[in-house]
Design a protein around this motif. Structure first.
Motif, PDB file in Angstrom:
ATOM      1  N   ALA A   1       4.262  19.822 -11.626  1.00  0.00           N
ATOM      2  CA  ALA A   1       5.346  20.700 -11.961  1.00  0.00           C
ATOM      3  C   ALA A   1       5.450  20.842 -13.297  1.00  0.00           C
ATOM      4  O   ALA A   1       5.809  21.937 -13.879  1.00  0.00           O
ATOM      5  N   GLY A   2       5.014  19.752 -14.178  1.00  0.00           N
ATOM      6  CA  GLY A   2       5.262  20.317 -15.683  1.00  0.00           C
ATOM      7  C   GLY A   2       4.058  21.127 -16.015  1.00  0.00           C
ATOM      8  O   GLY A   2       4.415  21.746 -17.010  1.00  0.00           O
ATOM      9  N   ILE A   3       2.807  21.078 -15.532  1.00  0.00           N
ATOM     10  CA  ILE A   3       1.670  21.993 -15.761  1.00  0.00           C
ATOM     11  C   ILE A   3       2.276  23.537 -15.314  1.00  0.00           C
ATOM     12  O   ILE A   3       2.137  24.196 -16.265  1.00  0.00           O
ATOM     13  N   ALA A   4       2.883  23.645 -14.128  1.00  0.00           N
ATOM     14  CA  ALA A   4       3.516  24.802 -13.789  1.00  0.00           C
ATOM     15  C   ALA A   4       4.480  25.422 -14.619  1.00  0.00           C
ATOM     16  O   ALA A   4       4.438  26.406 -15.223  1.00  0.00           O
ATOM     17  N   MET A   5       5.499  24.369 -15.274  1.00  0.00           N
ATOM     18  CA  MET A   5       6.444  24.934 -15.883  1.00  0.00           C
ATOM     19  C   MET A   5       5.818  25.362 -17.272  1.00  0.00           C
ATOM     20  O   MET A   5       6.228  26.436 -17.665  1.00  0.00           O
ATOM     21  N   TYR A   6       5.122  24.650 -17.824  1.00  0.00           N
ATOM     22  CA  TYR A   6       4.379  25.042 -19.089  1.00  0.00           C
ATOM     23  C   TYR A   6       3.671  26.349 -18.900  1.00  0.00           C
ATOM     24  O   TYR A   6       3.935  27.202 -19.943  1.00  0.00           O
TER      25      TYR A   6
ATOM     26  N   MET B   1       0.823  -1.253  -0.065  1.00  0.00           N
ATOM     27  CA  MET B   1      -0.097  -0.016   0.124  1.00  0.00           C
ATOM     28  C   MET B   1       0.804   1.299   0.148  1.00  0.00           C
ATOM     29  O   MET B   1       0.590   2.264  -0.539  1.00  0.00           O
ATOM     30  N   THR B   2       1.901   1.361   0.769  1.00  0.00           N
ATOM     31  CA  THR B   2       2.760   2.378   0.907  1.00  0.00           C
ATOM     32  C   THR B   2       3.370   2.746  -0.490  1.00  0.00           C
ATOM     33  O   THR B   2       3.764   3.728  -0.971  1.00  0.00           O
ATOM     34  N   GLY B   3       3.897   1.601  -1.263  1.00  0.00           N
ATOM     35  CA  GLY B   3       4.422   1.739  -2.603  1.00  0.00           C
ATOM     36  C   GLY B   3       3.417   2.424  -3.371  1.00  0.00           C
ATOM     37  O   GLY B   3       3.967   3.165  -4.456  1.00  0.00           O
ATOM     38  N   LYS B   4       2.096   2.177  -3.465  1.00  0.00           N
ATOM     39  CA  LYS B   4       1.090   2.750  -4.484  1.00  0.00           C
ATOM     40  C   LYS B   4       1.185   4.194  -4.098  1.00  0.00           C
ATOM     41  O   LYS B   4       0.957   5.045  -4.886  1.00  0.00           O
ATOM     42  N   ILE B   5       0.878   4.457  -2.941  1.00  0.00           N
ATOM     43  CA  ILE B   5       0.680   5.995  -2.427  1.00  0.00           C
ATOM     44  C   ILE B   5       2.142   6.681  -2.751  1.00  0.00           C
ATOM     45  O   ILE B   5       1.839   7.851  -3.490  1.00  0.00           O
TER      46      ILE B   5
ATOM     47  N   VAL C   1       3.754  10.644  -9.165  1.00  0.00           N
ATOM     48  CA  VAL C   1       3.192  10.961 -10.537  1.00  0.00           C
ATOM     49  C   VAL C   1       2.373  12.363 -10.439  1.00  0.00           C
ATOM     50  O   VAL C   1       2.684  13.139 -11.363  1.00  0.00           O
ATOM     51  N   VAL C   2       1.709  12.447  -9.359  1.00  0.00           N
ATOM     52  CA  VAL C   2       1.154  13.884  -9.381  1.00  0.00           C
ATOM     53  C   VAL C   2       2.093  14.913  -9.040  1.00  0.00           C
ATOM     54  O   VAL C   2       1.933  16.118  -9.815  1.00  0.00           O
ATOM     55  N   SER C   3       3.027  14.762  -8.443  1.00  0.00           N
ATOM     56  CA  SER C   3       3.998  15.876  -8.240  1.00  0.00           C
ATOM     57  C   SER C   3       4.672  16.364  -9.527  1.00  0.00           C
ATOM     58  O   SER C   3       4.599  17.161  -9.741  1.00  0.00           O
TER      59      SER C   3
END
Length: 172
Positions: free
Chosen positions: A17-22, A1-5, A11-13
């Protein structure tokens, strides 16, 4: 479970970051430039050192403090490139820098093609508007005009790490 979180968090981070940079590259740093009638479009006379205003209208421009080469502008003028070329210094610039897609009036590909085809002429507006950067104005046969900043010889040397020669002005 910890690995999935942990995976989901990474992935979300990364996505955030990609959206903010764009957003910051395309929208965040640009500001509209307030028109200053009679001061927005200047050209350097042949043999002169002080740029002079030309007749123009419908001026719109954007700029960003993050880089000296992010300035772009569009305008209309009653002047023809051939008559302007008799009075003002011609630039060798043929490839304007791209503008953000939302700045509709400035299509760098079309402007560059018009310059290469002879349907437009580029002129020097101001030399060393910032260290190593010249302002270039292009005027088309149909009365449209475009402005952008271009690295000059000193700017190219300074920014690629080459030793700047004596012909370059002192860096501020």
């Amino acid at each position: 479970m910890t690995g999935k979180i942990l995976s989901l968090t990474l992935v979300v981070s990364g996505l955030a970051a990609g959206i903010a940079m764009y957003y910051l590259q395309v929208y965040g740093y640009y500001d509209d430039v307030a028109a200053r009638p009679g001061e927005d479009v200047l050209l350097l006379p042949i043999g002169g050192e002080t740029p002079e205003p030309i007749a123009y209208g419908d001026f719109e421009a954007i700029d960003a403090d993050s880089s000296p080469i992010r300035y772009r502008a569009c305008f209309t003028t009653p002047l023809k490139p051939a008559e302007v070329a008799q009075l003002y210094e011609i630039s060798e610039a043929r490839d304007p820098r791209n503008a953000p897609g939302w700045f509709d009036c400035f299509d760098a590909t079309a402007i560059g093609q018009a310059l290469r085809d002879g349907r437009a002429t580029a002129f020097i507006s101001e030399k060393n508007i910032e260290f190593g950067v010249d302002r270039v104005v292009a005027i088309t046969e149909d009365g449209r005009g475009y402005v952008w900043h271009e690295l000059n010889n000193c700017g190219e040397k300074a920014y690629d790490g080459t030793i700047v020669g004596e012909e370059c002005p002192k860096r501020p």
